[in-house]
Scaffold this motif. Structure first.
Motif, PDB file in Angstrom:
ATOM      1  N   HIS A 192       0.844  -1.198   0.000  1.00 24.67           N
ATOM      2  CA  HIS A 192       0.000   0.000   0.000  1.00 24.67           C
ATOM      3  C   HIS A 192       0.878   1.247   0.000  1.00 24.67           C
ATOM      4  CE1 HIS A 192      -4.133  -1.627   1.503  1.00 24.67           C
ATOM      5  NE2 HIS A 192      -3.536  -2.503   0.737  1.00 24.67           N
ATOM      6  N   VAL A 193       2.088   1.144   0.536  1.00 25.09           N
ATOM      7  CA  VAL A 193       3.070   2.220   0.464  1.00 25.09           C
ATOM      8  C   VAL A 193       4.329   1.645  -0.203  1.00 25.09           C
ATOM      9  CG1 VAL A 193       2.127   3.561   2.364  1.00 25.09           C
ATOM     10  CG2 VAL A 193       3.796   1.769   2.838  1.00 25.09           C
ATOM     11  N   ASP A 194       5.499   2.257   0.046  1.00 29.90           N
ATOM     12  CA  ASP A 194       6.706   1.888  -0.698  1.00 29.90           C
ATOM     13  C   ASP A 194       7.581   0.909   0.085  1.00 29.90           C
ATOM     14  OD1 ASP A 194       7.272   3.906   1.184  1.00 29.90           O
ATOM     15  OD2 ASP A 194       9.050   4.549   0.095  1.00 29.90           O
ATOM     16  N   VAL A 195       6.980  -0.135   0.624  1.00 32.21           N
ATOM     17  CA  VAL A 195       7.709  -1.119   1.417  1.00 32.21           C
ATOM     18  C   VAL A 195       7.629  -2.469   0.713  1.00 32.21           C
ATOM     19  CG1 VAL A 195       7.895  -2.281   3.634  1.00 32.21           C
ATOM     20  CG2 VAL A 195       7.250   0.136   3.551  1.00 32.21           C
ATOM     21  N   GLY A 196       8.778  -2.959   0.230  1.00 30.96           N
ATOM     22  CA  GLY A 196       8.820  -4.215  -0.495  1.00 30.96           C
ATOM     23  C   GLY A 196       9.074  -5.406   0.402  1.00 30.96           C
ATOM     24  N   PRO A 197       8.863  -6.623  -0.109  1.00 30.47           N
ATOM     25  CA  PRO A 197       9.009  -7.827   0.712  1.00 30.47           C
ATOM     26  C   PRO A 197      10.395  -8.028   1.294  1.00 30.47           C
ATOM     27  CG  PRO A 197       7.795  -8.328  -1.300  1.00 30.47           C
ATOM     28  CD  PRO A 197       8.331  -6.933  -1.454  1.00 30.47           C
ATOM     29  N   ARG A 198      11.436  -7.536   0.630  1.00 28.54           N
ATOM     30  CA  ARG A 198      12.799  -7.755   1.107  1.00 28.54           C
ATOM     31  C   ARG A 198      13.333  -6.611   1.963  1.00 28.54           C
ATOM     32  NH1 ARG A 198      16.114 -10.355  -4.059  1.00 28.54           N
ATOM     33  NH2 ARG A 198      14.834 -12.239  -4.289  1.00 28.54           N
ATOM     34  N   ASP A 199      12.564  -5.554   2.131  1.00 34.79           N
ATOM     35  CA  ASP A 199      13.064  -4.379   2.838  1.00 34.79           C
ATOM     36  C   ASP A 199      13.322  -4.684   4.303  1.00 34.79           C
ATOM     37  OD1 ASP A 199      12.620  -3.210   0.431  1.00 34.79           O
ATOM     38  OD2 ASP A 199      11.168  -1.735   1.132  1.00 34.79           O
ATOM     39  N   PRO A 200      14.489  -4.309   4.830  1.00 30.39           N
ATOM     40  CA  PRO A 200      14.750  -4.513   6.264  1.00 30.39           C
ATOM     41  C   PRO A 200      13.685  -3.814   7.110  1.00 30.39           C
ATOM     42  CG  PRO A 200      16.761  -3.848   5.105  1.00 30.39           C
ATOM     43  CD  PRO A 200      15.630  -3.662   4.144  1.00 30.39           C
ATOM     44  N   LEU A 201      13.273  -4.469   8.182  1.00 28.50           N
ATOM     45  CA  LEU A 201      12.284  -3.940   9.108  1.00 28.50           C
ATOM     46  C   LEU A 201      10.986  -3.546   8.396  1.00 28.50           C
ATOM     47  CD1 LEU A 201      15.130  -3.573  10.507  1.00 28.50           C
ATOM     48  CD2 LEU A 201      14.090  -1.743  11.817  1.00 28.50           C
ATOM     49  N   GLY A 202      10.664  -4.261   7.315  1.00 33.32           N
ATOM     50  CA  GLY A 202       9.510  -3.891   6.507  1.00 33.32           C
ATOM     51  C   GLY A 202       8.229  -4.615   6.851  1.00 33.32           C
ATOM     52  N   ALA A 203       8.253  -5.474   7.873  1.00 36.20           N
ATOM     53  CA  ALA A 203       7.066  -6.277   8.180  1.00 36.20           C
ATOM     54  C   ALA A 203       5.980  -5.492   8.903  1.00 36.20           C
ATOM     55  CB  ALA A 203       7.456  -7.488   9.020  1.00 36.20           C
ATOM     56  N   ALA A 204       6.321  -4.378   9.526  1.00 29.43           N
ATOM     57  CA  ALA A 204       5.391  -3.695  10.432  1.00 29.43           C
ATOM     58  C   ALA A 204       4.087  -3.303   9.746  1.00 29.43           C
ATOM     59  CB  ALA A 204       6.060  -2.473  11.038  1.00 29.43           C
ATOM     60  N   LEU A 205       4.171  -2.665   8.583  1.00 26.73           N
ATOM     61  CA  LEU A 205       2.955  -2.143   7.964  1.00 26.73           C
ATOM     62  C   LEU A 205       2.037  -3.267   7.512  1.00 26.73           C
ATOM     63  CD1 LEU A 205       1.496   0.461   7.146  1.00 26.73           C
ATOM     64  CD2 LEU A 205       2.400   0.095   4.865  1.00 26.73           C
ATOM     65  N   GLY A 206       2.581  -4.288   6.842  1.00 24.72           N
ATOM     66  CA  GLY A 206       1.750  -5.401   6.409  1.00 24.72           C
ATOM     67  C   GLY A 206       1.123  -6.130   7.581  1.00 24.72           C
ATOM     68  N   PHE A 207       1.901  -6.309   8.642  1.00 28.27           N
ATOM     69  CA  PHE A 207       1.370  -6.954   9.850  1.00 28.27           C
ATOM     70  C   PHE A 207       0.222  -6.136  10.427  1.00 28.27           C
ATOM     71  CE2 PHE A 207       1.510  -6.878  14.544  1.00 28.27           C
ATOM     72  CZ  PHE A 207       1.110  -8.176  14.810  1.00 28.27           C
ATOM     73  N   MET A 208       0.405  -4.838  10.569  1.00 22.33           N
ATOM     74  CA  MET A 208      -0.643  -4.013  11.166  1.00 22.33           C
ATOM     75  C   MET A 208      -1.889  -3.946  10.289  1.00 22.33           C
ATOM     76  SD  MET A 208       0.206  -3.144  14.148  1.00 22.33           S
ATOM     77  CE  MET A 208      -1.141  -2.002  14.422  1.00 22.33           C
ATOM     78  N   LEU A 209      -1.721  -3.844   8.969  1.00 22.86           N
ATOM     79  CA  LEU A 209      -2.901  -3.823   8.100  1.00 22.86           C
ATOM     80  C   LEU A 209      -3.636  -5.161   8.135  1.00 22.86           C
ATOM     81  CD1 LEU A 209      -1.627  -1.820   4.993  1.00 22.86           C
ATOM     82  CD2 LEU A 209      -3.323  -1.105   6.669  1.00 22.86           C
TER      83      LEU A 209
END
Length: 506
Positions: A192-209
């Protein structure tokens, strides 16, 4: 409003309206200045964009936060906006026929999340999250630092949460789930924003949504997203505040190093008696264009001149003669359908956009508002809303690419719903420049308030040490999604900024 207002809010997006309402409820006389001559709400609005009788959301469309955001709960928003829900909050199909779905009913969710073992894993995670949601939202949404909510998660909850939030989206998905259907869900939500699957520390937004879909749900305001903005303006007026349309601010007025009011584009000067100005604007626009440069530290100016925006957004609205004929039946009962075939597909999509290419198999967020709210279309007809993430300025410009890319979006849906094209009565294309023209905060079509990469969050949003809403000019506060906690229609950027301003005003 007789006499000068106590405080002025620039912009009437959801954060600006929440800030104005909170100040008005505290007894201040508040004036909101909105550039749009026709409506308030910014990217929170609705209009007949394709054919008469078909109401389309111009930006934000699905809302997990009306029931759980402290800001919206303080305004009792749910009392004034009728929220509608579909059977499934989110559906994630693929061309191979696999599918995973999120539901507020966790038993239903467990049965429809790909592999049954993955369904039980997701449902167990969601049950844990329900028990700790107030503390988690307190940590992630409130003005930093947030110590009290952290203490509520001790001794073990904080470590479980940290292990999730410190993961990449793809890493968390592979650790939790066995099947590809389940693995693509949370990394897909993060896009939904600019956070890709491999991005470090990128799990937060997908987890919260994913988790808030099971608690607040992806609600659909009856009649259109404009109903939410209208409800907040009504609350503002009930508490003595006012809003002015066609009132573009082009300068912050200052005395010494303190903000004392604003100047409109037509030359009108408006003074703030209590000397508080809150800006629901892009950070760079505020500190480069609205404030005199010599009042802003040079390192801040240099940073704002190269401010890290997020990706662009390409949106399409359709008027349909019938519902989308999705191949998988679950998608026909979902508020939102996410088109992302696999983790590998999402990783490839991310790489293409970051290289400045238009993706050949675009990831899509597809909204089916009329499944839950039939008032938005003539009887028997439907609206459809979708967006993909794209480079803000592709080679050759959007005028050369918009029609062809919209056809690519149509083809993507057709692949998952054979016969879709035959249902289309009308189509409207909204490329990144169109989004920015509609709302100046959506710079280059960026709907996330700047990049949402991990190093652009928390104390780095918009930059250190200005993460507590106070700007370099005294009495000036940033209350947009360019401030913590960032993207999403939760109103907390405005809510927090208003509380900081009220404390400063004593």
């Amino acid at each position: 409003m007789a006499g000068d207002p106590d405080a002025i809010v620039i912009g009437s997006g959801p954060n600006g309206l929440v800030a104005a309402c909170m100040l008005a409820r505290a007894g201040l006389r508040v004036l909101v200045c909105e550039a749009n001559p026709r409506r308030w709400g910014g990217a929170l609005g609705s209009e007949e964009a394709t054919l008469p009788g078909f109401v389309h959301d111009v930006g934000a469309a699905f809302f997990p936060f009306p029931r759980i955001s402290p800001a919206f709960r303080a305004l009792e928003l749910e009392k004034h906006v009728e929220l509608c829900f579909a059977e499934f909050e989110s559906c994630h199909p693929a061309p191979d026929g696999s599918v995973a779905c999120i539901s507020r009913d966790l038993d239903v969710c467990a049965r429809n999340f790909g592999d049954p073992r993955d369904g039980e894993t997701f449902a167990a995670l969601a049950r844990w999250y329900r028990g700790v949601e107030p503390a988690v939202l307190g940590i992630l949404l409130n003005t930093l630092p947030t110590i009290a909510p952290v203490l509520k998660l001790l001794p073990f909850g904080i470590f479980k949460l940290a292990r999730i939030l410190l993961s990449s989206g793809g890493g968390l998905a592979r650790r939790l789930f066995r099947g590809e259907a389940a693995r693509r869900v949370m990394p897909g939500l993060a896009l939904h924003v600019d956070v890709g699957p491999r991005d470090p520390l990128g799990a937060a937004l997908g987890f919260m949504l994913g988790m808030t879909a099971t608690t607040g749900g992806y609600s659909i305001p009856r009649g259109g997203a404009q109903a939410m903005a209208d409800a907040m303006v009504a609350d503002l007026r009930r508490h003595g505040g006012e809003i002015r349309l066609a009132s573009r601010v082009d300068r912050i007025l200052t005395e010494g190093r303190r903000a004392v009011g604003v100047r409109l584009a037509d030359g009108t000067e408006l003074r703030a008696a209590r000397r508080a100005v809150l800006a629901d604007t892009a950070a760079a626009s505020l500190l480069l264009d609205l404030v005199e440069r010599d009042l802003v530290p040079r390192r801040v100016v240099r940073f704002m001149e190269k401010f890290p925006q997020g990706w662009g957004t390409f949106k399409v609205d359709w008027a349909l003669s019938s519902p989308v004929p999705w191949s998988v039946p679950e998608a026909r009962r979902a508020a939102v359908v996410h088109a992302g075939d696999s983790l590998a597909d999402l990783e490839r999509f991310t790489a293409q956009v970051r290289r400045g290419e238009l993706p050949d198999n675009p990831y899509l967020v597809v909204g089916q508002q009329t499944l839950a709210d039939p008032t938005r279309a003539p009887a028997g007809k439907h609206t459809l809303w979708a967006y993909s993430r794209v480079p803000s300025r592709p080679a050759g410009g959007w005028q050369a690419h918009a029609q062809a890319f919209a056809d690519r979006v149509d083809a993507r849906i057709e692949g998952l719903a054979p016969g879709f094209r035959s249902t289309v009565l009308a189509r409207r294309i909204v490329a990144p420049p169109d989004l920015e023209a509609m709302d100046a905060n959506l710079v280059g079509g960026d709907l996330g308030g700047g990049s949402n990469a991990w190093h652009r969050q928390l104390i780095f949003r918009p930059l250190f040490p200005y993460f507590r809403h106070r700007m370099p000019v005294e009495g000036l506060y940033l209350c947009s999604s360019y401030a913590h906690p960032g993207a999403g229609v939760h109103g907390m950027c405005g809510y927090n900024a208003a509380h900081v301003a009220l404390r400063d005003l004593g």
